[in-house]
Design an enzyme around this catalytic site. Structure first.
Site, mmCIF file in Angstrom:
data_model
loop_
_atom_site.group_PDB
_atom_site.id
_atom_site.type_symbol
_atom_site.label_atom_id
_atom_site.label_comp_id
_atom_site.label_asym_id
_atom_site.label_seq_id
_atom_site.Cartn_x
_atom_site.Cartn_y
_atom_site.Cartn_z
ATOM 1 C CE LYS A 156 -3.865 -2.164 2.392
ATOM 2 N NZ LYS A 156 -4.486 -2.494 3.676
ATOM 3 C CD GLN A 184 -3.869 -4.581 6.475
ATOM 4 O OE1 GLN A 184 -3.959 -3.461 5.996
ATOM 5 N NE2 GLN A 184 -4.093 -5.677 5.783
ATOM 6 C CG ASP A 240 -10.174 -1.226 4.484
ATOM 7 O OD1 ASP A 240 -9.762 -1.538 3.347
ATOM 8 O OD2 ASP A 240 -9.513 -1.378 5.526
#
Ligand code: GUN
Length: 298
Positions: free
Chosen positions: A52, A96, A119
């Site tokens: 990322k 995450q 997300d």
């Protein structure tokens, strides 16, 4: 013999589009920024986060990774999220997953501002997905990446029988929602199976498009796939390397050697869905940026 669906190349093309949009923001004096919180040292998560960071740098998006120890508690994590929610320079924010066991994952995902939830994990954004998109909604990254892969490899899902193996909140469930929606990149007839589906092969053999997202290394065998099917492998499983040349290797949920000769198209692991997820994350970060700028000017 199958044609490979090159997620790396498709994602690179999307990142070029994103970089152009990001450059336009910068010329207007706005620097798009993504903040990522990584707790602990899960190896797959560490790899995702490095990818990322690299993708953001290439697309002209500033990325900041906040690394917290694996022993962190929920309160410490919620404190960091609150600071990042309040920071106007941060447009996108993600935590995450998976998180260490002592952390209340639901509380953490609820704490991320829905306006920064790139997300698309917050229940408010999941609800918007179920209710039907408007132009500036976030899209769930991996499912949206899969749809782009199908479209850009000449395999539009409209009118097709799609079988998804896996019912996760990150992939299986939101992908089913996207594909059963209306429009040229949807309009599919979707079946969702999982690891506890009896006679799984009976379902998978009906698929024009088979998506393997159950998190079980190489569970989709050759005899479970219809000849000519399009196969998308979402698995990222770290297994011991049988040759002993490396300590481990990455394999998908599809037994590639058995399925490759039967499928018409197949996405590899690595180099398939993984890069697409990140390309969609960058897109969502620019969506967050656009929404932020619009709310400032009204
Ligand atoms: N873990 C595996 N994939 C993802 C993802 O797309 N986002 C987050 N936050 N965690 C993940």
């Amino acid at each position: 013999m199958a044609q490979l669906i090159d997620g790396k190349a498709i994602a690179a093309a999307i990142r070029t589009e994103t970089a152009a949009e990001s450059a336009a923001f910068r010329s207007a004096g706005v620097t798009p920024k993504l903040a990522v919180i990584l707790v602990g040292d899960d190896p797959a998560s560490g790899q995702y986060v490095r990818n990322k960071e690299k993708a953001c740098a290439e697309a002209g998006i500033v990325s900041e990774t906040i690394r917290l120890p694996g022993s962190s508690d929920t309160a410490a994590l919620l404190d960091r999220i609150r600071l990042l929610n309040e920071d106007p320079a941060v447009h996108g924010l993600l935590v995450q997953v998976p998180l260490p066991k002592q952390i209340d994952e639901a509380a953490v995902l609820l704490a991320v501002s829905p306006e920064k939830d790139v997300d698309c994990f917050h229940p408010l954004n999941v609800g918007r997905l179920i209710a039907g998109f408007d132009a500036d909604s976030f899209v769930p990254c991996t499912p949206a990446g899969i749809v782009e892969m199908l479209m850009r490899s000449g395999n539009p899902p409209a009118g097709k029988r799609v079988v998804i193996v896996g019912r996760s909140a990150i992939v299986g469930k939101p992908l089913a929602l996207l594909l059963m929606g209306k429009g040229p990149s949807a309009d599919a007839t979707v079946t969702v199976c999982h690891t506890r589906t009896p006679d799984l092969a009976v379902f998978t053999r009906t698929a024009d498009i088979l998506v393997a997202a159950a998190g079980r290394p190489e569970m989709i065998r050759g005899d479970m796939v219809r000849s000519g099917a399009v196969v998308i492998d979402v698995g990222t499983n770290r297994v011991p390397d049988p040759t002993g040349a490396k300590p481990y290797r990455w394999v998908g949920d599809v037994c590639f050697d058995e399925v490759f000769p039967k499928a018409s198209h197949i996405s590899p692991v690595p180099g398939g869905v993984g890069p697409m997820t990140i390309a969609m994350l960058l897109r969502n970060t620019l969506t967050a940026c656009r929404r932020h700028e619009r709310s400032r000017s009204t």
